[in-house]
Enzyme design. Sequence first.
Site, PDB file in Angstrom:
ATOM      1  N   ARG A 113      21.743  65.081  53.538  1.00 39.45           N
ATOM      2  CA  ARG A 113      22.887  64.913  54.465  1.00 39.45           C
ATOM      3  C   ARG A 113      22.495  65.048  55.934  1.00 39.45           C
ATOM      4  O   ARG A 113      23.340  65.289  56.796  1.00 39.45           O
ATOM      5  CB  ARG A 113      24.020  65.877  54.131  1.00 39.45           C
ATOM      6  CG  ARG A 113      24.594  65.647  52.748  1.00 39.45           C
ATOM      7  CD  ARG A 113      26.024  66.108  52.646  1.00 39.45           C
ATOM      8  NE  ARG A 113      26.555  65.757  51.341  1.00 39.45           N
ATOM      9  CZ  ARG A 113      26.446  66.527  50.265  1.00 39.45           C
ATOM     10  NH1 ARG A 113      25.827  67.692  50.344  1.00 39.45           N
ATOM     11  NH2 ARG A 113      26.937  66.141  49.119  1.00 39.45           N
ATOM     12  N   GLU A 177      14.973  42.123  76.600  1.00 36.25           N
ATOM     13  CA  GLU A 177      16.120  43.047  76.606  1.00 36.25           C
ATOM     14  C   GLU A 177      16.345  43.612  78.016  1.00 36.25           C
ATOM     15  O   GLU A 177      17.483  43.889  78.405  1.00 36.25           O
ATOM     16  CB  GLU A 177      15.919  44.184  75.595  1.00 36.25           C
ATOM     17  CG  GLU A 177      15.828  43.719  74.136  1.00 36.25           C
ATOM     18  CD  GLU A 177      17.147  43.203  73.535  1.00 36.25           C
ATOM     19  OE1 GLU A 177      18.190  43.258  74.208  1.00 36.25           O
ATOM     20  OE2 GLU A 177      17.106  42.725  72.381  1.00 36.25           O
ATOM     21  N   LYS A 215      21.846  50.821  79.590  1.00 39.35           N
ATOM     22  CA  LYS A 215      22.165  51.021  78.159  1.00 39.35           C
ATOM     23  C   LYS A 215      22.908  52.340  77.955  1.00 39.35           C
ATOM     24  O   LYS A 215      23.851  52.414  77.163  1.00 39.35           O
ATOM     25  CB  LYS A 215      20.894  50.954  77.313  1.00 39.35           C
ATOM     26  CG  LYS A 215      21.213  51.176  75.855  1.00 39.35           C
ATOM     27  CD  LYS A 215      20.662  50.198  74.878  1.00 39.35           C
ATOM     28  CE  LYS A 215      21.315  50.417  73.506  1.00 39.35           C
ATOM     29  NZ  LYS A 215      20.625  49.844  72.403  1.00 39.35           N
ATOM     30  N   ARG A 229      30.219  47.822  74.210  1.00 40.44           N
ATOM     31  CA  ARG A 229      28.870  47.741  73.603  1.00 40.44           C
ATOM     32  C   ARG A 229      28.566  46.342  73.076  1.00 40.44           C
ATOM     33  O   ARG A 229      27.400  45.960  72.953  1.00 40.44           O
ATOM     34  CB  ARG A 229      28.726  48.800  72.500  1.00 40.44           C
ATOM     35  CG  ARG A 229      27.286  48.887  71.984  1.00 40.44           C
ATOM     36  CD  ARG A 229      27.000  50.156  71.240  1.00 40.44           C
ATOM     37  NE  ARG A 229      25.604  50.184  70.819  1.00 40.44           N
ATOM     38  CZ  ARG A 229      25.009  51.242  70.307  1.00 40.44           C
ATOM     39  NH1 ARG A 229      25.661  52.363  70.152  1.00 40.44           N
ATOM     40  NH2 ARG A 229      23.739  51.184  69.960  1.00 40.44           N
ATOM     41  N   ASN A 233      25.236  42.238  72.882  1.00 39.64           N
ATOM     42  CA  ASN A 233      24.963  41.133  71.958  1.00 39.64           C
ATOM     43  C   ASN A 233      24.756  39.809  72.676  1.00 39.64           C
ATOM     44  O   ASN A 233      24.525  38.785  72.025  1.00 39.64           O
ATOM     45  CB  ASN A 233      26.111  40.991  70.945  1.00 39.64           C
ATOM     46  CG  ASN A 233      26.215  42.212  70.063  1.00 39.64           C
ATOM     47  OD1 ASN A 233      25.210  42.876  69.795  1.00 39.64           O
ATOM     48  ND2 ASN A 233      27.425  42.536  69.632  1.00 39.64           N
ATOM     49  N   HIS A 236      22.329  37.265  71.385  1.00 42.66           N
ATOM     50  CA  HIS A 236      21.915  37.677  70.042  1.00 42.66           C
ATOM     51  C   HIS A 236      22.585  36.886  68.921  1.00 42.66           C
ATOM     52  O   HIS A 236      22.067  36.879  67.809  1.00 42.66           O
ATOM     53  CB  HIS A 236      22.178  39.178  69.846  1.00 42.66           C
ATOM     54  CG  HIS A 236      21.153  40.041  70.525  1.00 42.66           C
ATOM     55  ND1 HIS A 236      20.930  40.001  71.880  1.00 42.66           N
ATOM     56  CD2 HIS A 236      20.272  40.957  70.030  1.00 42.66           C
ATOM     57  CE1 HIS A 236      19.965  40.863  72.189  1.00 42.66           C
ATOM     58  NE2 HIS A 236      19.546  41.450  71.092  1.00 42.66           N
ATOM     59  N   HIS A 240      19.564  35.780  67.025  1.00 41.26           N
ATOM     60  CA  HIS A 240      19.306  36.359  65.702  1.00 41.26           C
ATOM     61  C   HIS A 240      19.129  35.271  64.653  1.00 41.26           C
ATOM     62  O   HIS A 240      18.300  35.395  63.757  1.00 41.26           O
ATOM     63  CB  HIS A 240      20.471  37.258  65.273  1.00 41.26           C
ATOM     64  CG  HIS A 240      20.226  38.708  65.533  1.00 41.26           C
ATOM     65  ND1 HIS A 240      21.234  39.638  65.510  1.00 41.26           N
ATOM     66  CD2 HIS A 240      19.087  39.402  65.781  1.00 41.26           C
ATOM     67  CE1 HIS A 240      20.724  40.833  65.761  1.00 41.26           C
ATOM     68  NE2 HIS A 240      19.430  40.710  65.945  1.00 41.26           N
ATOM     69  N   HIS A 255      11.221  39.236  68.280  1.00 46.23           N
ATOM     70  CA  HIS A 255      12.659  39.374  68.563  1.00 46.23           C
ATOM     71  C   HIS A 255      13.013  38.857  69.963  1.00 46.23           C
ATOM     72  O   HIS A 255      13.920  38.031  70.129  1.00 46.23           O
ATOM     73  CB  HIS A 255      13.061  40.850  68.415  1.00 46.23           C
ATOM     74  CG  HIS A 255      14.488  41.115  68.763  1.00 46.23           C
ATOM     75  ND1 HIS A 255      15.535  40.725  67.951  1.00 46.23           N
ATOM     76  CD2 HIS A 255      15.061  41.705  69.854  1.00 46.23           C
ATOM     77  CE1 HIS A 255      16.675  41.076  68.519  1.00 46.23           C
ATOM     78  NE2 HIS A 255      16.426  41.664  69.666  1.00 46.23           N
TER      79      HIS A 255
HETATM   80  N1  GLY Z   1      20.778  46.691  70.413  1.00 44.25           N
HETATM   81  C1  GLY Z   1      22.154  46.602  70.670  1.00 44.25           C
HETATM   82  C2  GLY Z   1      22.872  47.909  70.632  1.00 44.25           C
HETATM   83  O1  GLY Z   1      22.250  48.936  70.652  1.00 44.25           O
HETATM   84  O2  GLY Z   1      24.060  47.926  70.554  1.00 44.25           O
END
Ligand code: GLY
Length: 354
Positions: A113, A177, A215, A229, A233, A236, A240, A255
């Site tokens: 856990r 990024e 970030k 958040r 994206n 992406h 992706h 990536h």
């Molecule tokens: N890599 C995208 C995020 O952390 O939300």
Amino acid sequence: MQTIALSDYTIYVGPIETGWQEFLTRKKYTQILVIADENTQTHCLPLLIRALNGQAFDLIHIPAGEQHKHIGTCQHIWQQMLNVGLDRQALVINLGGGVIGDMGGFCASTYKRGVDFVQVPTTLLSQVDASIGGKLGIDFGMVKNSIGVFCNPKAVFIDPAFLTTLSTRELRSGFAEIIKHGLIQDAAQWATIKGISQLDTVDWPKLIVPSLLIKKHVVEVDPFERGLRKALNFGHTIGHAVESFALETSEPLLHGEAIAIGMVCEAWLSQQQGFLSTADLEEISAFFIQIYGHEVLDEANFAAYLHLMGNDKKNEGKKINFSLIGAPGQVHINCSADADTIFASLRYYQQLAG
Ligand code: GLY
């Protein structure tokens, strides 16, 4: 040493031994377990051992690569945790790139856990992105990161010394990024970035810290990706799909290379939806092509890309979800586009060749 404090953990940027000593003044652990792959065991573990300064640790070694980010490798990790008698007062150190951070963190946060873990990201990509924000998980059923949890580490140690072990191609992947962070949230950072033409002369810590601050802001405002958040994206949705498709071929893309393609296509979508000026689109596209070159995408694969986009966990209902950009520093979340417009964005990228 620079420290960036989030609500429940600290990011240490600088030599790991300094950050580690500071971290240990906060809590004592009964046992230390390091998870590494064959690359980080060779190139990065010696630096970590110096920082541990004689402290004993157990080591779990897993094969390197996204293709091992699955439940089978987790079973191996959990079994080794049991074998070394890991208790709940132990600390797990994830030494590696995004795969180790995501999977090692997932195993630590579910074992008994949950045991404490810290991230020691060794790639530029994981230093500026994956190690921050508590997203952990593995790939399942051909869908990237489809099984996982949100759980924050106890600390993140970002030592620029690890970057010297990386190829230019890997640095360039992580740079994508950093570019994204500037485009979605920080016009001044984008202004600095767009002046870069040679990656071998970049002062990475100078770019990493502002990127981490962007970030940090985003994940603190919206830790569970219900709103802001989603801005992360950008690039992406298409990126992706291009990455997943290429992963099954003899020429996989890193990536950041795939996300760079995705950002060009999604910048075009941003311009089509009236968010981004044509001048900004042209500047952004020219910058990506200058740094990443141009990848030929076969139109015969566009339908397969669309199918992969349809499986993306970012979608809600049947719509394919995009995070698009406005003028540099501004983002528009919860956008969508139909299949023909998505194909047109891929064709826009195609015509940027030479
Ligand atoms: N890599 C995208 C995020 O952390 O939300």
